[in-house]
Write an enzyme that holds these catalytic residues in place. Structure first.
Site, short mmCIF file in Angstrom:
data_model
loop_
_atom_site.label_atom_id
_atom_site.label_comp_id
_atom_site.label_asym_id
_atom_site.label_seq_id
_atom_site.Cartn_x
_atom_site.Cartn_y
_atom_site.Cartn_z
N CYS A 85 0.85 -1.20 0.00
CA CYS A 85 0.00 0.00 0.00
C CYS A 85 0.88 1.25 0.00
O CYS A 85 1.52 1.55 -1.00
CB CYS A 85 -0.97 -0.04 1.17
SG CYS A 85 -2.37 1.10 0.99
N HIS A 202 -3.48 -5.66 1.02
CA HIS A 202 -2.81 -5.89 2.30
C HIS A 202 -2.76 -7.38 2.67
O HIS A 202 -3.72 -7.91 3.22
CB HIS A 202 -3.54 -5.15 3.41
CG HIS A 202 -3.38 -3.67 3.38
ND1 HIS A 202 -2.42 -3.01 4.12
CD2 HIS A 202 -4.05 -2.71 2.70
CE1 HIS A 202 -2.50 -1.70 3.91
NE2 HIS A 202 -3.48 -1.50 3.04
N GLU A 204 -1.02 -8.63 5.12
CA GLU A 204 -0.96 -8.75 6.59
C GLU A 204 -2.35 -8.70 7.23
O GLU A 204 -2.52 -9.10 8.38
CB GLU A 204 -0.05 -7.65 7.17
CG GLU A 204 -0.67 -6.27 7.30
CD GLU A 204 -0.76 -5.49 5.99
OE1 GLU A 204 -1.23 -4.34 6.02
OE2 GLU A 204 -0.36 -6.03 4.94
#
Length: 229
Positions: A85, A202, A204
């Site tokens: 990002c 993302h 994570e």
């Protein structure tokens, strides 16, 4: 492997990245950008957020931090580097990867789950998948539209440096499935080395079983982060 997660003023996904990597038994340490990279750094994550408040241009100021010289030097030595990002914006602004990320087609911040088609499974970041496989990850960005000159787009296509493309659930690449207007539906791209990658979605945020199950993201992000095992 010891992964250094580079924190800038305005980073807000650094702890998420540390938690996700830790859940995979990968040693991770958050590093303040002014302190430089530890000597034991075997991998680098540039996390999401709003470094320097996204003033001037998203990622432009962080890309000029002295620590990015260290990141580029280690990347040239084959140390895996992943920008996510805002980290993708920093990576492109610092020359780690081609192209640039700019304002979404909608001109709005977008936070949603997207489908991605794996375009190149022969990289550390995609070795857990197969070419053409569809995975799901969340996005959260206002400047995620990938732009690149036609000549350079042809080059990354021919060099197999497109990592992911936005797609439908069945793997079909369409404009409807493109959440931000990215050129050629590109969601992630490789640098000159296959050990350097940036992506807007993302991983994570789609790694932990309890969180993934509750928010619909699943755990496909774990496959991306296993590059650091």
């Amino acid at each position: 492997m010891t992964v250094s997660i580079v924190r800038f003023g305005g980073s807000n996904c650094d702890r998420d990245a540390a938690l996700a990597l830790g859940s995979l038994d990968i040693d991770a340490e958050i590093v303040w950008h002014e302190d430089g990279l530890p000597e034991a750094t075997d991998g680098i994550v540039i996390p999401g957020g709003f470094s320097y408040g996204d003033y001037l241009r998203a990622g432009a100021m962080a890309a000029r931090s002295p620590i990015m010289d260290e990141v580029r030097a280690l990347a040239e030595d084959g140390v895996p580097v992943l920008g996510v990002c805002n980290g993708a914006q920093i990576g492109s602004e610092s020359g780690l990867t081609p192209g640039a990320f700019t304002t979404n087609r909608s001109a709005r911040f977008q936070c949603e789950h997207v489908h991605l088609r794996v375009e190149n499974a022969d990289t550390p970041f995609t070795s857990a998948f197969t070419e053409g496989e569809v995975i799901s990850l969340p996005i959260a960005h206002g400047e995620g539209r990938f732009e690149i000159e036609p000549r350079k787009l042809d080059a990354i296509r021919s060099d197999d440096r497109v990592l992911f493309r936005y797609c439908e659930a069945d793997g079909t690449v369409t404009d409807v499935a493109n959440p931000n207007g990215s050129t050629d539906n590109v969601a992630g791209v490789l640098g000159e080395r296959e050990t350097v990658a940036v992506l807007m979605p993302h991983p994570e945020r789609a790694t932990l079983d309890d969180i993934g199950a509750s928010n619909g993201a699943g755990t496909d992000g774990a496959g991306v982060l296993r590059a650091f095992e």
